[in-house]
Structures are given as structure tokens and as C-alpha cells.
Motif scaffolding. Structure first.
Motif, short mmCIF file in Angstrom:
data_model
loop_
_atom_site.label_atom_id
_atom_site.label_comp_id
_atom_site.label_asym_id
_atom_site.label_seq_id
_atom_site.Cartn_x
_atom_site.Cartn_y
_atom_site.Cartn_z
N PHE A 65 58.17 31.12 27.10
CA PHE A 65 57.85 32.55 27.16
C PHE A 65 56.36 32.82 27.01
CE2 PHE A 65 62.41 33.16 26.44
CZ PHE A 65 62.66 34.08 27.45
N ILE A 66 55.66 32.02 26.23
CA ILE A 66 54.20 32.16 26.12
C ILE A 66 53.56 31.88 27.49
CG2 ILE A 66 52.10 31.12 25.14
CD1 ILE A 66 53.54 32.95 23.20
N ASN A 67 54.04 30.82 28.17
CA ASN A 67 53.51 30.49 29.49
C ASN A 67 53.80 31.61 30.49
OD1 ASN A 67 53.92 28.39 32.21
ND2 ASN A 67 52.06 28.32 30.98
N ILE A 68 55.00 32.16 30.46
CA ILE A 68 55.35 33.27 31.35
C ILE A 68 54.47 34.48 31.06
CG2 ILE A 68 57.16 34.97 31.87
CD1 ILE A 68 59.19 32.62 31.58
N TYR A 69 54.25 34.78 29.80
CA TYR A 69 53.39 35.90 29.42
C TYR A 69 51.97 35.72 29.98
CZ TYR A 69 50.44 38.92 26.60
OH TYR A 69 49.50 39.83 26.21
N LYS A 70 51.43 34.52 29.87
CA LYS A 70 50.08 34.25 30.39
C LYS A 70 50.01 34.47 31.91
CE LYS A 70 48.64 30.83 26.94
NZ LYS A 70 48.34 29.40 26.73
N ILE A 71 51.05 34.03 32.59
CA ILE A 71 51.09 34.19 34.05
C ILE A 71 51.15 35.67 34.42
CG2 ILE A 71 52.53 33.82 36.10
CD1 ILE A 71 53.21 31.06 34.84
N ILE A 72 52.02 36.42 33.76
CA ILE A 72 52.14 37.85 34.02
C ILE A 72 50.81 38.55 33.77
CG2 ILE A 72 53.22 39.98 33.15
CD1 ILE A 72 55.82 38.30 32.84
N LEU A 73 50.16 38.22 32.67
CA LEU A 73 48.86 38.82 32.35
C LEU A 73 47.81 38.46 33.41
CD1 LEU A 73 47.37 40.52 30.24
CD2 LEU A 73 46.82 38.40 29.05
N ASN A 74 47.80 37.22 33.85
CA ASN A 74 46.86 36.78 34.89
C ASN A 74 47.09 37.54 36.21
OD1 ASN A 74 44.91 34.32 34.52
ND2 ASN A 74 46.63 34.00 33.13
N ILE A 75 48.35 37.70 36.60
CA ILE A 75 48.65 38.43 37.83
C ILE A 75 48.16 39.87 37.71
CG2 ILE A 75 50.49 39.33 39.32
CD1 ILE A 75 52.10 36.78 38.53
N TYR A 76 48.43 40.49 36.59
CA TYR A 76 47.99 41.88 36.39
C TYR A 76 46.46 41.97 36.47
CZ TYR A 76 47.21 46.43 34.34
OH TYR A 76 46.79 47.72 34.13
N ASN A 77 45.77 41.03 35.84
CA ASN A 77 44.30 41.05 35.86
C ASN A 77 43.75 40.84 37.28
OD1 ASN A 77 44.06 41.58 33.13
ND2 ASN A 77 43.98 39.41 32.58
N ILE A 78 44.40 39.98 38.07
CA ILE A 78 43.98 39.78 39.46
C ILE A 78 44.18 41.07 40.26
CG2 ILE A 78 44.54 38.58 41.63
CD1 ILE A 78 45.28 36.12 39.81
N ILE A 79 45.32 41.70 40.07
CA ILE A 79 45.61 42.96 40.77
C ILE A 79 44.53 44.00 40.46
CG2 ILE A 79 47.18 44.95 40.84
CD1 ILE A 79 49.51 42.91 40.48
N LYS A 80 44.19 44.13 39.19
CA LYS A 80 43.20 45.13 38.79
C LYS A 80 41.79 44.76 39.26
CE LYS A 80 45.11 48.50 36.86
NZ LYS A 80 45.25 49.67 37.73
N LYS A 81 41.39 43.51 39.05
CA LYS A 81 40.04 43.08 39.39
C LYS A 81 39.78 43.18 40.90
CE LYS A 81 36.84 39.25 39.19
NZ LYS A 81 36.77 37.84 39.44
N GLU A 82 40.74 42.74 41.69
CA GLU A 82 40.56 42.71 43.15
C GLU A 82 41.00 44.01 43.83
OE1 GLU A 82 38.89 40.39 44.55
OE2 GLU A 82 38.87 38.98 42.87
N LYS A 83 41.54 44.94 43.04
CA LYS A 83 42.03 46.23 43.57
C LYS A 83 43.07 46.01 44.68
CE LYS A 83 37.88 48.81 42.39
NZ LYS A 83 36.95 47.89 41.83
N ILE A 84 44.08 45.22 44.34
CA ILE A 84 45.15 44.87 45.27
C ILE A 84 46.00 46.10 45.58
CG2 ILE A 84 47.25 43.45 45.53
CD1 ILE A 84 44.60 41.82 45.62
N ASP A 85 46.38 46.25 46.85
CA ASP A 85 47.19 47.39 47.30
C ASP A 85 48.68 47.05 47.43
OD1 ASP A 85 45.04 49.36 47.87
OD2 ASP A 85 44.41 47.82 49.30
N LEU A 86 48.99 45.76 47.63
CA LEU A 86 50.36 45.35 47.88
C LEU A 86 50.52 43.91 47.44
CD1 LEU A 86 53.15 45.75 49.45
CD2 LEU A 86 51.96 44.78 51.42
N ILE A 87 51.69 43.60 46.86
CA ILE A 87 51.97 42.20 46.51
C ILE A 87 53.16 41.72 47.33
CG2 ILE A 87 53.37 42.77 44.49
CD1 ILE A 87 52.06 40.20 43.20
N TYR A 88 53.02 40.53 47.89
CA TYR A 88 54.05 39.89 48.70
C TYR A 88 54.54 38.68 47.91
CZ TYR A 88 55.91 36.77 52.31
OH TYR A 88 56.69 35.90 53.03
N ASN A 89 55.82 38.67 47.57
CA ASN A 89 56.40 37.57 46.79
C ASN A 89 57.21 36.68 47.71
OD1 ASN A 89 55.61 38.40 44.04
ND2 ASN A 89 56.71 40.23 44.66
N ASN A 90 56.92 35.39 47.63
CA ASN A 90 57.53 34.45 48.56
C ASN A 90 58.89 33.92 48.14
OD1 ASN A 90 57.13 32.91 51.03
ND2 ASN A 90 57.24 31.16 49.68
#
Length: 184
Positions: A83-108
């Protein structure tokens, strides 16, 4: 221009990776800027970087690539570390979305949809989930379908099978994988 974050969890080259590589390298560069995030580094990431696609590697530990095999769910410490690893991943994705100003996410795949549904909702951006094949994981498909705007499926059969368990069938869209005949 729309910024699209493509999320793929497997680093080795296969059908899904080739599909994403073809897609991001052939997007209309006047309309879209692709970014790719992956759980692991590998050949796929190198090919993206050679094609000047901005990539991000998430901090997923290799042992979590196969959770069923490598996590002892009877051991509370093992579960806590997962769960700690999952939390870090979720936080990283959120930070990427905010930093890069992402408009859409495509999940494979299912794993990507699971790891990104919280960041996409927190950032208030739409998400697409591409289901390449259907496995009998009814609860996860049902649960995650509430947090996605559209679900892309590869065939009418997959749409029919998913339609039996999903309450909102209008989210399902069939898009067949194309074949680049020049590469054959």
C-alpha cells in the motif's frame, strides 16, 4: 493543444506497447502532445525516448509486477509495504498531471486504471480505459468503470461481455486495432 498522458505498466515490447508507440508517434502534433508514464524502465521506454516522447518512470518495485505471486496477503507488513508503494505511485501520477498540465489520461490496462483513477478525479481530468482483452474480474471492472469517462474495447465480443456487468453501457466504444501494412 491537448496534453495526453498515456499510462502503460509493462516495459517489455509486446502488442500493447507497439500499439502505444504507433499511437503516440502518429498523433497530430498540432493538436496533441503525448506523455508516457510506465511502472518500469525498459526497451519500450527507450524507443519512446528515441522518438522524442517525454516519459516518466513510476517508483513501482519489481516484486509488485505480479502481486498475486509476490505479496503475502496474510503478512500485514507485506500488505502495508504494498500500500505504501501504491500510494507513492498515485502521488507521482497526480504530480505529473499537475506539473505537465495534462488534459486527458489514457490507461492501457486494468492496473493502470486502478492506479490512476484517484489522481484523474482529484485533478478533474477525463480518463479513457483501453481494455485489450476481457478477464473475469467482474468486481474490479465494475468498480473502476465508475471512475472513467470512456472505455475502449477491441471487439464487439468484449463490448458484449463487459456490457453484461457494467451499468453504463454508453461508456463502451469499440475501436479495432489497426495494422500498419507497411511494417509487414
Amino acid at each position: 493543444m491537448k496534453k495526453v498522458l498515456f499510462f502503460i505498466s509493462h516495459p517489455t515490447m509486446g502488442g500493447s506497447q507497439q500499439y502505444i508507440l504507433d499511437l503516440v508517434t502518429h498523433l497530430n502534433s498540432n493538436k496533441y502532445i503525448p506523455f508516457v508514464v510506465s511502472c518500469f524502465d525498459g526497451e519500450f521506454i527507450k524507443l519512446l525516448e528515441e522518438n522524442k516522447i517525454k516519459t516518466f518512470i513510476l517508483p513501482m518495485k519489481k516484486k509488485y509486477a505480479n502481486i498475486k505471486k509476490n505479496v503475502n496477503f496474510l503478512n500485514p507488513i507485506s500488505v502495508f509495504l504494498l500500500f505504501i508503494n501504491i500510494y507513492k505511485i498515485i502521488l507521482n501520477i497526480y504530480n505529473i498531471i499537475k506539473k505537465e498540465k495534462i488534459d486527458l489520461i489514457y490507461n492501457n490496462n486494468l492496473r493502470c486504471q486502478f492506479l490512476s483513477f484517484i489522481p484523474s478525479k482529484l485533478a478533474k481530468i477525463p480518463s479513457l480505459w483501453h481494455i485489450h482483452g476481457f478477464r473475469e474480474q467482474k468486481f474490479l471492472h465494475l468498480f473502476l468503470s465508475f471512475f472513467v469517462n470512456k472505455i475502449i474495447v477491441l471487439s464487439k465480443d468484449v463490448k458484449k461481455r463487459l456490457g453484461k456487468i457494467l451499468p453504463n453501457k454508453s461508456k463502451l466504444v469499440v475501436i479495432y486495432n489497426g495494422v500498419d501494412f507497411q511494417k509487414i
